[in-house]
Design a protein around this motif. Structure first.
Motif, PDB file in Angstrom:
ATOM      1  N   LYS A   1      39.421  21.798  11.057  1.00 19.66           N
ATOM      2  CA  LYS A   1      39.886  23.040  10.434  1.00 19.66           C
ATOM      3  C   LYS A   1      38.706  23.874   9.921  1.00 19.66           C
ATOM      4  CE  LYS A   1      44.524  21.506   9.160  1.00 19.66           C
ATOM      5  NZ  LYS A   1      45.181  22.473  10.079  1.00 19.66           N
ATOM      6  N   ILE A   2      37.708  23.207   9.358  1.00 18.12           N
ATOM      7  CA  ILE A   2      36.521  23.924   8.892  1.00 18.12           C
ATOM      8  C   ILE A   2      35.804  24.568  10.077  1.00 18.12           C
ATOM      9  CG2 ILE A   2      34.228  23.648   7.877  1.00 18.12           C
ATOM     10  CD1 ILE A   2      35.422  21.365   6.179  1.00 18.12           C
ATOM     11  N   THR A   3      35.640  23.798  11.160  1.00 21.53           N
ATOM     12  CA  THR A   3      34.965  24.313  12.354  1.00 21.53           C
ATOM     13  C   THR A   3      35.735  25.475  12.959  1.00 21.53           C
ATOM     14  OG1 THR A   3      34.124  22.080  12.822  1.00 21.53           O
ATOM     15  CG2 THR A   3      34.021  23.692  14.607  1.00 21.53           C
ATOM     16  N   GLU A   4      37.062  25.331  13.021  1.00 17.83           N
ATOM     17  CA  GLU A   4      37.895  26.410  13.544  1.00 17.83           C
ATOM     18  C   GLU A   4      37.748  27.670  12.692  1.00 17.83           C
ATOM     19  OE1 GLU A   4      41.241  23.254  15.218  1.00 17.83           O
ATOM     20  OE2 GLU A   4      41.613  24.428  13.399  1.00 17.83           O
TER      21      GLU A   4
ATOM     22  N   SER B   1      44.303  32.622  26.353  1.00 18.20           N
ATOM     23  CA  SER B   1      44.135  31.360  25.644  1.00 18.20           C
ATOM     24  C   SER B   1      43.613  31.597  24.229  1.00 18.20           C
ATOM     25  CB  SER B   1      43.163  30.460  26.403  1.00 18.20           C
ATOM     26  OG  SER B   1      42.922  29.267  25.684  1.00 18.20           O
ATOM     27  N   THR B   2      44.135  30.827  23.292  1.00 11.35           N
ATOM     28  CA  THR B   2      43.682  30.911  21.907  1.00 11.35           C
ATOM     29  C   THR B   2      42.278  30.329  21.756  1.00 11.35           C
ATOM     30  OG1 THR B   2      45.968  30.689  21.170  1.00 11.35           O
ATOM     31  CG2 THR B   2      44.251  30.273  19.530  1.00 11.35           C
ATOM     32  N   ILE B   3      41.961  29.320  22.543  1.00  9.57           N
ATOM     33  CA  ILE B   3      40.694  28.602  22.436  1.00  9.57           C
ATOM     34  C   ILE B   3      39.958  28.651  23.772  1.00  9.57           C
ATOM     35  CG2 ILE B   3      39.636  26.358  22.001  1.00  9.57           C
ATOM     36  CD1 ILE B   3      42.036  25.705  20.226  1.00  9.57           C
ATOM     37  N   GLY B   4      38.680  29.056  23.739  1.00 10.43           N
ATOM     38  CA  GLY B   4      37.869  29.119  24.942  1.00 10.43           C
ATOM     39  C   GLY B   4      37.251  27.778  25.282  1.00 10.43           C
ATOM     40  N   ILE B   5      36.611  27.687  26.439  1.00 10.45           N
ATOM     41  CA  ILE B   5      36.016  26.426  26.901  1.00 10.45           C
ATOM     42  C   ILE B   5      34.880  25.984  25.985  1.00 10.45           C
ATOM     43  CG2 ILE B   5      34.743  25.333  28.786  1.00 10.45           C
ATOM     44  CD1 ILE B   5      36.288  27.101  30.730  1.00 10.45           C
ATOM     45  N   GLY B   6      34.007  26.931  25.597  1.00 10.38           N
ATOM     46  CA  GLY B   6      32.907  26.588  24.706  1.00 10.38           C
ATOM     47  C   GLY B   6      33.412  26.101  23.356  1.00 10.38           C
ATOM     48  N   GLN B   7      34.421  26.785  22.827  1.00  3.06           N
ATOM     49  CA  GLN B   7      34.999  26.369  21.558  1.00  3.06           C
ATOM     50  C   GLN B   7      35.662  24.997  21.696  1.00  3.06           C
ATOM     51  OE1 GLN B   7      37.510  29.843  21.108  1.00  3.06           O
ATOM     52  NE2 GLN B   7      36.271  30.598  19.399  1.00  3.06           N
ATOM     53  N   ALA B   8      36.300  24.756  22.834  1.00  5.58           N
ATOM     54  CA  ALA B   8      36.946  23.467  23.080  1.00  5.58           C
ATOM     55  C   ALA B   8      35.921  22.334  23.078  1.00  5.58           C
ATOM     56  CB  ALA B   8      37.696  23.506  24.414  1.00  5.58           C
ATOM     57  N   ALA B   9      34.748  22.591  23.676  1.00 10.27           N
ATOM     58  CA  ALA B   9      33.697  21.574  23.719  1.00 10.27           C
ATOM     59  C   ALA B   9      33.197  21.258  22.311  1.00 10.27           C
ATOM     60  CB  ALA B   9      32.547  22.050  24.594  1.00 10.27           C
ATOM     61  N   VAL B  10      32.998  22.295  21.503  1.00  8.01           N
ATOM     62  CA  VAL B  10      32.544  22.097  20.122  1.00  8.01           C
ATOM     63  C   VAL B  10      33.578  21.300  19.335  1.00  8.01           C
ATOM     64  CG1 VAL B  10      32.017  23.252  17.942  1.00  8.01           C
ATOM     65  CG2 VAL B  10      31.119  24.172  20.089  1.00  8.01           C
TER      66      VAL B  10
ATOM     67  N   PRO C   1      42.262  30.858  14.067  1.00  7.45           N
ATOM     68  CA  PRO C   1      43.283  30.713  13.025  1.00  7.45           C
ATOM     69  C   PRO C   1      43.778  29.270  12.921  1.00  7.45           C
ATOM     70  CG  PRO C   1      44.220  31.796  14.955  1.00  7.45           C
ATOM     71  CD  PRO C   1      42.738  31.725  15.173  1.00  7.45           C
ATOM     72  N   VAL C   2      43.552  28.629  11.763  1.00  2.00           N
ATOM     73  CA  VAL C   2      43.855  27.204  11.631  1.00  2.00           C
ATOM     74  C   VAL C   2      45.347  26.915  11.611  1.00  2.00           C
ATOM     75  CG1 VAL C   2      41.696  26.753  10.434  1.00  2.00           C
ATOM     76  CG2 VAL C   2      43.744  27.296   9.101  1.00  2.00           C
ATOM     77  N   ASP C   3      46.170  27.926  11.285  1.00  4.82           N
ATOM     78  CA  ASP C   3      47.608  27.682  11.213  1.00  4.82           C
ATOM     79  C   ASP C   3      48.351  28.145  12.464  1.00  4.82           C
ATOM     80  OD1 ASP C   3      47.141  30.344  10.776  1.00  4.82           O
ATOM     81  OD2 ASP C   3      48.578  30.560   9.132  1.00  4.82           O
ATOM     82  N   ASP C   4      47.604  28.582  13.491  1.00  7.22           N
ATOM     83  CA  ASP C   4      48.211  28.969  14.758  1.00  7.22           C
ATOM     84  C   ASP C   4      48.814  27.720  15.410  1.00  7.22           C
ATOM     85  OD1 ASP C   4      48.372  29.404  17.702  1.00  7.22           O
ATOM     86  OD2 ASP C   4      47.540  31.361  17.186  1.00  7.22           O
ATOM     87  N   LYS C   5      50.054  27.818  15.894  1.00  3.57           N
ATOM     88  CA  LYS C   5      50.729  26.653  16.486  1.00  3.57           C
ATOM     89  C   LYS C   5      49.962  26.098  17.681  1.00  3.57           C
ATOM     90  CE  LYS C   5      55.468  27.684  15.031  1.00  3.57           C
ATOM     91  NZ  LYS C   5      56.864  27.932  15.476  1.00  3.57           N
ATOM     92  N   ALA C   6      49.360  26.979  18.462  1.00  2.00           N
ATOM     93  CA  ALA C   6      48.591  26.534  19.620  1.00  2.00           C
ATOM     94  C   ALA C   6      47.358  25.748  19.190  1.00  2.00           C
ATOM     95  CB  ALA C   6      48.170  27.734  20.467  1.00  2.00           C
ATOM     96  N   VAL C   7      46.743  26.165  18.095  1.00  2.00           N
ATOM     97  CA  VAL C   7      45.550  25.490  17.589  1.00  2.00           C
ATOM     98  C   VAL C   7      45.917  24.121  17.028  1.00  2.00           C
ATOM     99  CG1 VAL C   7      43.669  25.599  15.915  1.00  2.00           C
ATOM    100  CG2 VAL C   7      44.401  27.675  17.097  1.00  2.00           C
ATOM    101  N   VAL C   8      47.002  24.074  16.264  1.00  2.12           N
ATOM    102  CA  VAL C   8      47.476  22.796  15.705  1.00  2.12           C
ATOM    103  C   VAL C   8      47.788  21.821  16.836  1.00  2.12           C
ATOM    104  CG1 VAL C   8      49.303  21.668  14.385  1.00  2.12           C
ATOM    105  CG2 VAL C   8      48.385  23.860  13.611  1.00  2.12           C
TER     106      VAL C   8
END
Length: 278
Positions: free
Chosen positions: A31-34, A2-11, A40-47
């Motif tokens: 985007k600033i928080t990421e 996964s690109t984003i973890g659970i803790g990061q998802a909560a934040v 990576p702010v331009d990762d398709k999964a993140v977007v």
């Protein structure tokens, strides 16, 4: 993985919930928080992830304004089968929301590759935060704040709806900021402009979240982080909506203007010194 973890998802859910309906740009803050978390702010999964967790914030609007939405949809349903009911303001308002959503859908689909690449830059976010602040300040000064929600018409809905395109193309501009500012320019009261912004955001943001859902899962984001981020954004957004409506009833938007400028300048500094990557 996964690109984003659970803790990061909560934040990110907290950031989304706090900023989605405040005129400070949820996309910019996400985007600033990421960037600060090394995502990576331009990762398709993140977007895609950020679009999906917006559904949690939209769900908060649906719950908070449930009675209003039921009233409007009931009037719309009656109007579809009864000609006399079509003169009711709620019936016409339902159609206005539909009409006002079409422009942002067309632009969003047409400009999707650009939005997810070049325009996703944090330099764009920083500039848009500051430029959008100027518009918001000018709108608050220009507006006469004399028209209520019942005084709105198709022209108001279309102009406010089309203003969402600014935030779509320039992350950092703020969808709420653009729509509220347009409402103020049209002489709406601050509360009326804020409520109109909420209602017009429901179909656009819900559609974006559902559209991106398949990409978020398929691009490497696990289901659990999506659920956590969405649930957290719902809870925080509900509290944020209640606070904002009370705040704008007694205050101008100057506090948001100052905050946006400060964040924009700070972001320029972080990018210029290399602390954050664009």
């Amino acid at each position: 993985m996964s690109t984003i973890g659970i803790g990061q998802a909560a934040v990110l859910g907290i950031v989304e919930g706090v900023t989605e309906f405040l005129p400070v740009s949820s996309t910019g803050h996400l985007k600033i928080t990421e960037g600060l978390m090394g995502i990576p702010v331009d990762d398709k999964a993140v977007v895609a992830f950020t679009a999906v967790i917006q559904v949690g914030a939209i769900a908060a609007v649906l719950v908070y304004f449930f009675k209003d939405i039921v009233r409007i949809m009931t009037a719309w349903g009656r109007g579809l089968v009864n000609r006399e009911e079509r003169y009711h303001h709620d019936y016409k308002f339902a159609w206005w929301v539909i009409y006002a959503t079409i422009p942002i859908v067309v632009v969003g689909l047409a400009a999707k590759p650009l939005i997810e690449s070049t325009l996703a830059s944090l330099w764009v976010v920083a500039g848009s935060l500051i430029v959008g602040s100027g518009l918001m300040w000018a709108a608050d000064q220009m507006g006469r704040h004399k028209r209520g929600e019942d005084d709105t018409g198709l022209k108001d809905a279309m102009l406010v709806g089309c203003s969402q395109i600014l935030a779509l193309l320039f992350p950092g501009f703020s969808r709420s900021g653009a729509t509220m500012s347009t409402g103020l320019i049209l002489d709406l009261e601050r509360v009326a402009a804020t409520r109109l912004s909420f209602f017009l955001g429901i179909p656009a943001l819900t559609g974006a979240g559902l559209y991106e859902l398949k990409d978020a899962v398929g691009a490497g984001v696990d289901t659990l982080p999506l659920v956590v981020g969405t649930a957290v954004s719902f809870a925080v957004a509900y509290a944020s909506i209640a606070w904002l409506l009370k705040f704008v009833a007694k205050h101008s938007f100057n506090a948001f203007v100052i905050y946006r400028i400060a964040v924009g300048i700070l972001l320029f500094g972080l990018l210029g010194t290399g602390i954050l990557a664009a």
